[in-house]
Enzyme design. Structure first.
Site, PDB file in Angstrom:
ATOM      1  N   CYS A 170       0.866  -1.193   0.000  1.00  0.00           N
ATOM      2  CA  CYS A 170       0.000   0.000   0.000  1.00  0.00           C
ATOM      3  C   CYS A 170       0.895   1.234   0.000  1.00  0.00           C
ATOM      4  O   CYS A 170       2.060   1.150  -0.411  1.00  0.00           O
ATOM      5  CB  CYS A 170      -0.983  -0.030   1.165  1.00  0.00           C
ATOM      6  SG  CYS A 170      -0.226   0.009   2.801  1.00  0.00           S
ATOM      7  N   ARG A 226      -3.427  -0.615   5.385  1.00  0.00           N
ATOM      8  CA  ARG A 226      -4.012  -1.702   4.602  1.00  0.00           C
ATOM      9  C   ARG A 226      -3.097  -2.918   4.455  1.00  0.00           C
ATOM     10  O   ARG A 226      -3.528  -4.048   4.732  1.00  0.00           O
ATOM     11  CB  ARG A 226      -4.403  -1.182   3.210  1.00  0.00           C
ATOM     12  CG  ARG A 226      -5.559  -0.206   3.236  1.00  0.00           C
ATOM     13  CD  ARG A 226      -5.681   0.561   1.938  1.00  0.00           C
ATOM     14  NE  ARG A 226      -4.555   1.473   1.750  1.00  0.00           N
ATOM     15  CZ  ARG A 226      -4.365   2.239   0.685  1.00  0.00           C
ATOM     16  NH1 ARG A 226      -5.235   2.174  -0.318  1.00  0.00           N
ATOM     17  NH2 ARG A 226      -3.332   3.061   0.608  1.00  0.00           N
ATOM     18  N   ASP A 232      -8.316   3.914   0.982  1.00  0.00           N
ATOM     19  CA  ASP A 232      -7.334   4.288   1.995  1.00  0.00           C
ATOM     20  C   ASP A 232      -8.095   4.743   3.245  1.00  0.00           C
ATOM     21  O   ASP A 232      -8.801   5.755   3.200  1.00  0.00           O
ATOM     22  CB  ASP A 232      -6.485   5.428   1.418  1.00  0.00           C
ATOM     23  CG  ASP A 232      -5.424   5.887   2.386  1.00  0.00           C
ATOM     24  OD1 ASP A 232      -5.433   5.428   3.549  1.00  0.00           O
ATOM     25  OD2 ASP A 232      -4.595   6.708   1.972  1.00  0.00           O
TER      26      ASP A 232
END
Ligand code: 4NP
Length: 151
Positions: free
Chosen positions: A7, A13, A123
């Site tokens: 990420c 994440r 996000d």
């Protein structure tokens, strides 16, 4: 099988994706290696975000052993599969991929669940409420990784 989750910051994440997939492969006693990295450098050496730690803990997954690191071109040699969380991560990784063999290792993780959908894992950094949804998306995607790559 060596799998890398990528990420932007490697604190929200991809640490969740790493923890979820590791838990599944341990349950199945698979000899796979799983790691994660961020395309950005801001959080190198940091623990995962406290909200990722909390949602993982809710599902009995400990991710506090993880420390953020930055993605590097070497990762394209080391890993067999590289999963990008979003379209920007995907583009940033591909900038390092000069060989076709390397390009072919990289895919958007949600394409496992929605083939050719090119969807991004949102996000959650700026949204406290997003972490549960991100966990569920990644859990589904990691289930698909096992189904598709277990030979
Ligand atoms: P991640 O989330 O890429 O899922 O780890 C983010 C973490 C930090 C930032 C952005 C996204 N940041 O701007 O610092």
């Amino acid at each position: 099988m060596k799998i890398l989750m990528v990420c932007l910051g490697n604190i929200c994440r991809s640490p969740l994706a790493e923890g979820i997939l590791k838990t599944k492969i341990e349950e199945k006693s698979l000899d796979w290696r799983v790691d994660s990295a961020g395309t950005g450098s801001w959080h190198i050496g940091e623990l995962p975000d406290h909200r990722s730690i909390a949602v993982a803990r809710k599902y009995s997954i400990d991710i506090t052993y993880q420390r953020a690191r930055q993605f590097s071109a070497n990762d394209l040699d080391t890993f067999d599969l590289i999963f990008a969380m979003d379209a920007q991560n995907f583009q940033d990784i591909l900038r390092f991929a000069k060989k076709e063999e390397h390009k072919n290792k990289v895919q958007l993780i949600l394409n496992l669940v929605y083939p050719n959908g090119n969807r991004s894992v949102p996000d959650p950094y700026w949204d406290d409420d997003g972490f549960e949804d991100v966990f569920q998306m990644l859990d589904e995607a990691c289930e698909q990784i096992i189904k598709q790559y277990l030979v």
